[in-house]
Motif scaffolding. Structure first.
Motif, short mmCIF file in Angstrom:
data_model
loop_
_atom_site.label_atom_id
_atom_site.label_comp_id
_atom_site.label_asym_id
_atom_site.label_seq_id
_atom_site.Cartn_x
_atom_site.Cartn_y
_atom_site.Cartn_z
N PRO A 124 -0.27 -4.81 -11.68
CA PRO A 124 -1.19 -4.40 -11.80
C PRO A 124 -1.53 -2.88 -10.59
N LEU A 125 -2.89 -2.33 -11.38
CA LEU A 125 -2.79 -1.96 -9.90
C LEU A 125 -4.45 -1.47 -10.02
N PHE A 126 -4.55 -2.12 -8.40
CA PHE A 126 -5.98 -2.46 -7.91
C PHE A 126 -6.56 -1.22 -7.52
N ASP A 127 -8.29 -1.74 -7.65
CA ASP A 127 -9.07 -1.05 -7.48
C ASP A 127 -9.87 -1.09 -6.61
N THR A 128 -9.51 -2.17 -5.17
CA THR A 128 -10.50 -3.22 -4.41
C THR A 128 -10.14 -2.69 -3.12
N GLY A 129 -9.44 -1.59 -2.77
CA GLY A 129 -9.21 -1.27 -1.25
C GLY A 129 -8.46 -1.78 -0.31
N LEU A 130 -7.78 -3.07 -1.09
CA LEU A 130 -6.86 -3.89 -0.71
C LEU A 130 -5.42 -4.06 -1.24
N ILE A 131 -4.92 -3.16 -1.84
CA ILE A 131 -3.78 -2.58 -1.79
C ILE A 131 -3.10 -1.28 -0.98
N VAL A 132 -4.23 -0.37 -0.72
CA VAL A 132 -4.07 1.08 -0.20
C VAL A 132 -5.00 0.72 0.72
N PRO A 133 -5.08 1.98 2.40
CA PRO A 133 -6.28 1.97 2.27
C PRO A 133 -7.07 2.93 2.00
N ASP A 134 -7.97 2.42 0.84
CA ASP A 134 -9.02 2.95 0.35
C ASP A 134 -10.21 1.96 0.31
N ILE A 135 -11.21 3.13 -0.30
CA ILE A 135 -12.50 1.62 -0.66
C ILE A 135 -12.52 1.03 -1.58
N SER A 136 -12.96 -0.36 -1.84
CA SER A 136 -13.18 -0.99 -2.94
C SER A 136 -13.67 -0.28 -3.93
N LYS A 137 -13.46 -0.19 -5.50
CA LYS A 137 -14.64 0.37 -5.87
C LYS A 137 -14.75 1.67 -6.15
N ASP A 138 -13.40 2.55 -6.00
CA ASP A 138 -13.90 4.52 -5.31
C ASP A 138 -13.22 4.61 -6.98
N GLY A 139 -12.64 3.97 -8.08
CA GLY A 139 -11.75 4.85 -9.07
C GLY A 139 -10.44 5.32 -8.93
N ILE A 140 -9.58 5.06 -7.74
CA ILE A 140 -8.49 4.37 -7.35
C ILE A 140 -7.57 3.57 -7.55
N TYR A 141 -6.71 3.32 -8.68
CA TYR A 141 -6.09 2.28 -8.78
C TYR A 141 -4.65 2.21 -8.45
N SER A 142 -4.36 1.80 -7.45
CA SER A 142 -2.83 1.36 -6.69
C SER A 142 -1.96 0.13 -6.96
N GLY A 143 -0.62 0.62 -7.37
CA GLY A 143 0.44 -0.67 -6.83
C GLY A 143 1.55 -0.40 -5.87
N ILE A 144 2.02 -1.40 -6.31
CA ILE A 144 3.26 -1.21 -5.45
C ILE A 144 4.80 -1.48 -5.91
N PHE A 145 6.31 -0.61 -5.80
CA PHE A 145 6.57 -1.55 -6.92
C PHE A 145 8.13 -1.43 -5.79
N TYR A 146 9.10 -2.29 -6.37
CA TYR A 146 10.19 -2.51 -5.04
C TYR A 146 11.74 -2.69 -6.59
N PRO A 147 12.08 -2.12 -6.88
CA PRO A 147 13.28 -1.54 -7.73
C PRO A 147 14.39 -2.02 -6.61
N ASP A 148 15.45 -2.91 -7.88
CA ASP A 148 16.38 -3.32 -7.25
C ASP A 148 17.44 -2.45 -7.62
N THR A 149 17.47 -1.39 -8.70
CA THR A 149 18.27 -0.60 -9.34
C THR A 149 17.94 0.59 -9.43
N ASP A 150 19.28 1.94 -8.79
CA ASP A 150 18.88 2.84 -9.26
C ASP A 150 18.94 3.61 -10.46
N GLY A 151 17.86 5.00 -10.97
CA GLY A 151 17.91 5.01 -12.34
C GLY A 151 16.39 6.42 -12.36
N ASN A 152 16.62 6.21 -13.48
CA ASN A 152 15.68 7.27 -13.48
C ASN A 152 14.12 6.58 -13.99
N TYR A 153 13.21 6.15 -14.36
CA TYR A 153 12.17 5.63 -14.42
C TYR A 153 10.93 6.01 -14.92
#
Length: 923
Positions: free
Chosen positions: A694-723
């Motif tokens: 999920p990409l969140f617009d809550t200001g919790l996952i990234v240092p932005d403010i909540s409900k600003d229309g920026i949606y963010s998420g973090i992915f931790y891959p375990d395999t090299d390659g072209n995603y």
């Protein structure tokens, strides 16, 4: 009373990005080159043609370079800067460029209304992970107004933003009236302190906004904190750090350092960087590897003025196979064809001499590797420079008499791959001249390629002729918002409307006119029909199409239900094949809804019947694509989106030994960001979905403010390659969707207040392969603690003492990739800071830690042994895992009061709020 310093007015928040992570800037011999500073089109050209504004901008950047050089120990500075003027500034004649644009610039000067949190100060769109560089800096034009009188302070403010952009550090101050990042916080010793990190105490007074001194009791507790500010004195200051907080003080010239950094204040730097100082984080940046100090370096940048007219590239693709209609091979028809293309070049030469034009040819079946079918005879070049070369090339066009095949799917595939680079610098027009009766080897599916053209700002304009009614590109032009023109033979008027469309595109600019609402690929069985829904909002409603790509065997039925619950009967369109090639192995059901499609949420069902054949697949994969075009010429412009991924500094890939993958996107509509969306990213490797985040617009996952229309998420891959990343968005973020609770409270999270966002009811959007990135060192990479999935928004309140136990309420949001979570405690602050895994677990007396879905709001009461007069410190330990390793991290450290009141613990009930006193602030 003790006061820990913080800043008064500087508020640095995030706005949106466009494009990829910043890896174009290059560090050469201590100097940053290829920095692009762009002026927005919303900045009108001043009466002096912008001379004063540009001079102020140069002065600010020159001083910023000098300040940065000093702050980094004489190590790095700005060496070369391109200033990009807007195409609307017609009274200046800088060097022209086709590779720069405002949407790709590192620093963006804008005249747009600034958000309520940052005022007229610059702010940085950041990745949200410590040590990971950001996307771009927004610089309001108002900020330049004080350059003449306050140059040093303005430059230090811009250095603060550069450090966020380039080095992945964060502000070291709080925000007034903010619960998560408070302006004042409760120090473990019991007094209220200003949220900041400096190398020594900053002298100052506490003053009310309404006038007079703030009220502070004998214990150092400030009443009415929302009306109170810390005002540093103008003289007698000795602090030299930190530029991330009190940058405007004359004595402050550097970044916070390890030995003198206060790790307790709950500002972004401490929360997101495991309480590390800015200097510690910057020391790990590749920019400071083997870069010795050079105190004699001249730090004045070289400036170049440039302009991008944002003209689309015109890429002509000419079919040289024997025409489907033999009448088109006679000399008269051939002359009409050549004259039509020459007229296109003349139009561009006369009216748009700076546009880039390329010429290519194709014929026969696509036998070679991908990218080799469309032969480029003349690469993209200014038409002003190439007009007299292109004429003879067209005049010498020869049709291959013995070659009767063509593959338009391979043409568009190769053209898209070559033109996607121009997406954000003006877009492109693929001008395709061909005949009907195309062949295909089914490596290119119509629906897939239509999506890629729209995502990469490529307008297809088709001039097709032939005897067959199986027009290969008529349907595809609808699916891809292209222009389509057909006649059986070339004639004297044929190319006039085709070239007029090109002219209109140049006059009006390339605009998004169509959206893919849903695009679903999955297997289906006869016993389990597909079902789902899609939405039509007020901006859409014409050329609404359903395209279902299927195997040739088996019977499929689509049933639609409109928002009123009525079953809709669609026109019985004949089934066709991929690109209308009779021998194609891919069947296509293509149906259109009536124009002015009803606004609201529709439902669909796809049923599979195998009774009619013995060789039907039991579980075939099918692809449903639903798209729609703008409702009318007077409708609002369709929302636009821009994805972004955090690539490693000065590289074109993500080095997992350096940091995880941060994915962001925004949707812009009606001059603001589109809020209230549920956004999901499917991460695909080798056609397999490796993760759905999920990409969140809550200001919790990234240092932005909540409900600003920026949606963010973090992915931790375990395999090299072209995603590749598939993005899905749907309106409705105030509901519980798939177990994710997204709060409708716009002020509940961070940074004072939310940004104003637009709302578009029934908005839905799908972008397959919206962005791609390469991952390296996923197997061998070891994350520093600040890169691990960790709680960044923990808040604590002391409940009281009961039978030698201290009770506290803790709240946080579950981070991405969490497998388990526990609360640890200690009376030793340093233990939790440096060896939290060895600390004992607190007892959960109310609530649960079982919910581990990203974004879930957790609220628990915990207890721990209490010693009179001592604080009890808490952290949330989260455990994440991938196929290679187990990852443990801790939250920021929070604490109880040292002398809480006696208060028998009673589990809360829905109608009763438990008494509490905050340990973070007193708002």
């Amino acid at each position: 009373m003790k006061i820990c310093p913080s800043r008064v007015v500087i508020l640095s928040v995030l706005m949106l990005f466009i494009g990829k992570a910043n890896f174009t800037i290059v560090l050469e011999n201590n100097g940053y080159t290829k920095i692009v500073v762009a002026i927005s089109e919303n900045v009108p050209q001043p009466p002096d043609n912008g001379v004063a504004l540009i001079n102020d901008l140069k002065a600010l950047l020159t001083e910023t370079s000098a300040v940065l050089f000093q702050a980094t120990g004489n190590r790095v500075y700005f060496k070369n800067i391109d200033i990009l003027l807007p195409p609307t500034w017609t009274k200046t004649t800088p060097s022209l460029t086709s590779t720069h644009s405002y949407q790709l610039a590192d620093i963006r000067l804008t005249n747009e209304p600034v958000n309520s949190a940052s005022g007229s100060l610059p702010y940085t769109l950041h990745s949200g992970k410590c040590g990971v560089n950001g996307n771009f800096i927004t610089l309001p034009t108002e900020y330049l107004e004080d350059v003449a009188t306050n140059l040093k302070v303005q430059a230090k403010g811009l250095v603060q933003q550069w450090a966020q952009l380039r080095y992945g550090v964060f502000e070291e101050h709080g925000y007034p009236n903010d619960e998560l990042l408070p302006y004042f916080y409760r120090h473990p010793n019991g007094y209220d302190a200003v949220t900041s990190s400096n190398d020594t105490e900053i002298k100052g007074t506490l003053e009310k906004l309404s006038g007079g001194n703030c009220e502070v009791n004998e214990n150092g507790i400030i009443s009415d904190q929302g009306n109170c500010r810390f005002v540093p004195t103008a003289t007698e200051q000795t602090a030299t750090t930190s530029l991330m907080s009190f940058h405007w003080l004359d004595t402050v010239i550097g970044f916070s350092e390890k030995d003198k950094h206060d790790r307790r204040p709950p500002h972004h730097q401490n929360r997101l960087c495991n309480s590390k100082s800015s200097a510690e984080v910057m020391a790990n940046s590749p920019d400071f590897n083997n870069v010795p100090p050079n105190p004699d370096q001249v730090t004045t940048p070289e400036f170049q003025l440039r302009k991008n007219l944002m003209l689309p590239v015109v890429y002509v693709a000419m079919d040289t196979s024997f025409p489907a209609n033999p009448n088109n091979t006679n000399q008269q028809a051939q002359n009409l064809l050549k004259r039509g293309v020459r007229n296109l070049f003349f139009l561009l030469f006369e009216s748009y001499p700076e546009t880039l034009v390329a010429y290519s040819t194709f014929e026969n079946i696509d036998f070679g590797p991908e990218g080799s079918y469309l032969k480029e005879e003349y690469p993209p070049k200014r038409i002003a420079d190439g007009f007299y070369d292109l004429g003879p090339i067209v005049d010498n066009l020869v049709v291959s008499q013995d070659v009767v095949s063509r593959d338009v799917s391979a043409v568009i595939r190769d053209g898209e791959a070559r033109l996607r680079q121009y997406k954000d610098t003006g877009g492109s027009i693929l001008y395709l001249v061909t005949s009907t009766d195309s062949v295909t080897n089914d490596t290119v599916i119509e629906t897939d390629l239509a999506e890629r053209l729209m995502q990469n700002n490529i307008k297809l304009v088709v001039a097709e002729t032939g005897l067959s009614d199986g027009k290969s590109l008529s349907r595809f032009s609808v699916l891809s918002q292209g222009g389509y023109y057909f006649k059986r033979t070339w004639d004297s008027s044929y190319f006039t409307p085709v070239n007029n469309e090109v002219d209109n595109i140049f006059k009006n600019g390339l605009k998004t006119q169509r959206r893919i609402i849903t695009s679903r690929k999955d297997s289906i069985t006869a016993s389990k029909p597909w079902s789902g829904s899609f939405s039509i909002d007020e901006t859409l409603g014409t050329n609404t199409t359903l395209a279902l790509s299927l195997p040739k065997e088996g019977s499929f039925t689509i049933t639609l239900t409109n928002p009123s619950g009525e079953v809709v009967t669609l026109p019985n369109e004949p089934e066709v094949t991929n690109w209308n090639y009779p021998d194609s192995t891919v069947r296509l059901i293509w149906q259109k809804l009536a124009d002015d499609t009803v606004i609201g949420r529709w439902s669909y069902q796809v049923a599979y019947d195998t009774t009619s054949c013995s060789s039907c697949e039991t579980q075939p994969e099918i692809h449903l694509q639903i798209g729609s075009s703008i409702r009318s010429a007077t409708s609002p412009a369709l929302p636009t989106f821009q994805p972004w991924v955090s690539l490693t500094t000065s590289s074109g890939f993500v080095d997992i030994s350096e940091h995880p993958v941060v994915i962001q996107t925004r949707f812009e509509y009606a001059n603001s960001n589109l809020g209230g969306l549920i956004v999901t990213a499917d991460i695909v490797l080798n056609s397999v979905v490796k993760a759905s985040i999920p990409l969140f617009d809550t200001g919790l996952i990234v240092p932005d403010i909540s409900k600003d229309g920026i949606y963010s998420g973090i992915f931790y891959p375990d395999t090299d390659g072209n995603y590749k990343v598939n993005l899905y968005a749907v309106h409705g973020a105030s509901v519980k969707e798939g177990g994710r609770l997204l709060s409708p409270d716009q002020n509940s999270y961070c940074c004072g207040s939310s940004l104003p966002t637009s709302t578009l009811n029934y908005f839905q959007f799908t972008a397959r392969e919206a962005i791609a990135f390469e991952v390296r060192n996923a197997v061998t990479g070891t994350f520093p603690p600040e890169f691990l999935p960790m709680v960044s928004d923990i808040k604590a309140s002391t409940y009281g003492i009961d039978n030698n136990l201290v009770y506290a309420e803790l709240k946080w949001s579950v981070p991405s990739n969490t497998m388990s979570q526990v609360v640890k405690y200690s009376e030793d602050y340093e233990q939790l800071l440096n060896n939290f895994e060895a600390a004992p677990e607190a007892t959960i007396v109310y609530g649960s830690l079982n919910e581990i879905q990203a974004g879930t709001a957790i609220a628990v009461y915990v207890s721990a042994p209490y010693t009179t007069g001592k604080n009890v410190y808490f952290v949330v330990e989260t455990t994440a895992t991938n196929s290679q390793k187990v990852l443990k991290s801790r939250s920021h450290v929070v604490w109880t009061e040292s002398n809480p009141p006696e208060n028998a613990f009673t589990p809360p009930v829905p109608t009763t709020e438990a008494p509490s006193t905050t340990t973070q602030d007193n708002n």
